[in-house]
Each structure stands twice: as C-alpha cells, then as structure tokens.
Design an enzyme around this catalytic site. Sequence first.
Site, PDB file in Angstrom:
ATOM      1  N   PRO A 201       0.820  -1.223   0.000  1.00 31.50           N
ATOM      2  CA  PRO A 201       0.000   0.000   0.000  1.00 31.50           C
ATOM      3  C   PRO A 201       0.849   1.267   0.000  1.00 31.50           C
ATOM      4  O   PRO A 201       0.528   2.235  -0.699  1.00 31.50           O
ATOM      5  CB  PRO A 201      -0.827  -0.133   1.292  1.00 31.50           C
ATOM      6  CG  PRO A 201      -0.905  -1.603   1.538  1.00 31.50           C
ATOM      7  CD  PRO A 201       0.432  -2.129   1.108  1.00 31.50           C
ATOM      8  N   TYR A 202       1.931   1.279   0.769  1.00 33.32           N
ATOM      9  CA  TYR A 202       2.831   2.435   0.791  1.00 33.32           C
ATOM     10  C   TYR A 202       3.471   2.638  -0.581  1.00 33.32           C
ATOM     11  O   TYR A 202       3.521   3.766  -1.098  1.00 33.32           O
ATOM     12  CB  TYR A 202       3.902   2.238   1.858  1.00 33.32           C
ATOM     13  CG  TYR A 202       5.022   3.243   1.798  1.00 33.32           C
ATOM     14  CD1 TYR A 202       4.844   4.535   2.278  1.00 33.32           C
ATOM     15  CD2 TYR A 202       6.265   2.898   1.266  1.00 33.32           C
ATOM     16  CE1 TYR A 202       5.869   5.470   2.217  1.00 33.32           C
ATOM     17  CE2 TYR A 202       7.296   3.814   1.206  1.00 33.32           C
ATOM     18  CZ  TYR A 202       7.092   5.101   1.687  1.00 33.32           C
ATOM     19  OH  TYR A 202       8.110   6.025   1.615  1.00 33.32           O
ATOM     20  N   MET A 203       3.948   1.546  -1.187  1.00 32.95           N
ATOM     21  CA  MET A 203       4.583   1.659  -2.498  1.00 32.95           C
ATOM     22  C   MET A 203       3.586   2.102  -3.560  1.00 32.95           C
ATOM     23  O   MET A 203       3.927   2.864  -4.476  1.00 32.95           O
ATOM     24  CB  MET A 203       5.233   0.335  -2.895  1.00 32.95           C
ATOM     25  CG  MET A 203       6.413  -0.056  -2.024  1.00 32.95           C
ATOM     26  SD  MET A 203       7.745   1.174  -2.054  1.00 32.95           S
ATOM     27  CE  MET A 203       8.878   0.464  -0.852  1.00 32.95           C
TER      28      MET A 203
END
Length: 209
Positions: A124-126
């Site tokens: 999700p961060y990427m």
Amino acid sequence: MTTLVIGANGQIGKQFCELAQKAGTPIKAMIRSEEQAAWFKEHGIDTVVADLEGEFEHAFDGCDQVVFTAGSGPHTGPDKTLMIDLFGAIRTVDIAKQKGLSRYIMISAMRAENPMEAPEKLRPYMAAKFAADAHLRNSGMPYVILKPGRLTDETASQQFASSLDEAGDNQISRANVAHALLHAVQKPDLVNQEYLLLDGKRSIGEIIQ
C-alpha cells in the site's frame, strides 16, 4: 533560493536540515507543531508550523523550491498512508505549481516503480508512492525523484551505487540519502531526472549529474 522541507522532523528530514544549515543552504523546515520546534531553533533553522492533513499553503510563502521527505511511518494504518504519502504529496505538488516554485524534489522509494514486487505489508505504501510520483511527473512541475532502497540507520559513508547489480544489496543509509538530497538541492539546473540510490562505492556527484 530557499527550500521548503516537508517532513523536516523525520529521520531523513532532520539529517538533511542539519547538513543544509551547516552548508549555508537556505531552508525552511515544515513541522506539525510547536513542540517539534526546539531542535530546529537550537540548530538555527527556520521553521513553519503546518500539517499535511490540514491547511499548509502558507508554508510555501517565501520559498523557491520544495523537498518532500514526509512519510506516514511503519506503525500507522492505511488511513495515514492515503492522507500523507498519497494525497498529502499530491496536494504539495499542486500548491508548489500554483505558487510558481521552480522545482520539486521527491524522496520516493526503489520499489515504487512496481509495488507488487515489494513485501506484501509495504505494497500500500509503495502504491501510494507510485501514484504520487506519477502525479508529479505529469504535473508540468520541474522535478527530481530520488528512489532510495531499503533504509538503514548506518552512518554516512557518502558512497553510492545506482543499481542493484552495482550495489550487490538493496539498502542505503538514511544518512546517505540526506547527503544525496543536499547534493540535488544545490544543483538548481537539475530537472526532470530520477535516480535510484543505494549504498555503494561512488561519490554522489558520479550518480547525480
């Protein structure tokens, strides 16, 4: 040329601010609250209080370029990833363009190019970084995107690599990222470029040209 540092109180941000202050590079550190101001005042660094999840347009006043090194951190939920790493970054790009700043320097991540290659918990961060980077590229704003690998707390070697084959590993110290960021900030003619950053054996001047 004054640089607004978004994420100044973070681990990379603080190291960059200290390097910039020692180098005589004008910066303004954006912090979330007055409680965070003491360290910056002790180091002679100007601050502005603004929150990526609130209103922050005033932080850009008097600045010529912006550095984005903010992050929601590993201990927060997907709500913060959306509001800081994705929407917060997108909003800062739009405001920088509206206010006519000369350049936007983004600290992204190596695996942001393909979030599905990242460990599952980091996807999700990427994905947020992937979208924010794409927005920056398509904004018309002159930009530099720095894409460090896995971050460590090792001291600065000031030695770099620009590929996995060259580095032999996917890591880089936060201290080295701070040095690379200072180098990019001090090269105002460097625009619309992207650089993978890993610990290695070359100087930053050989990587960022």
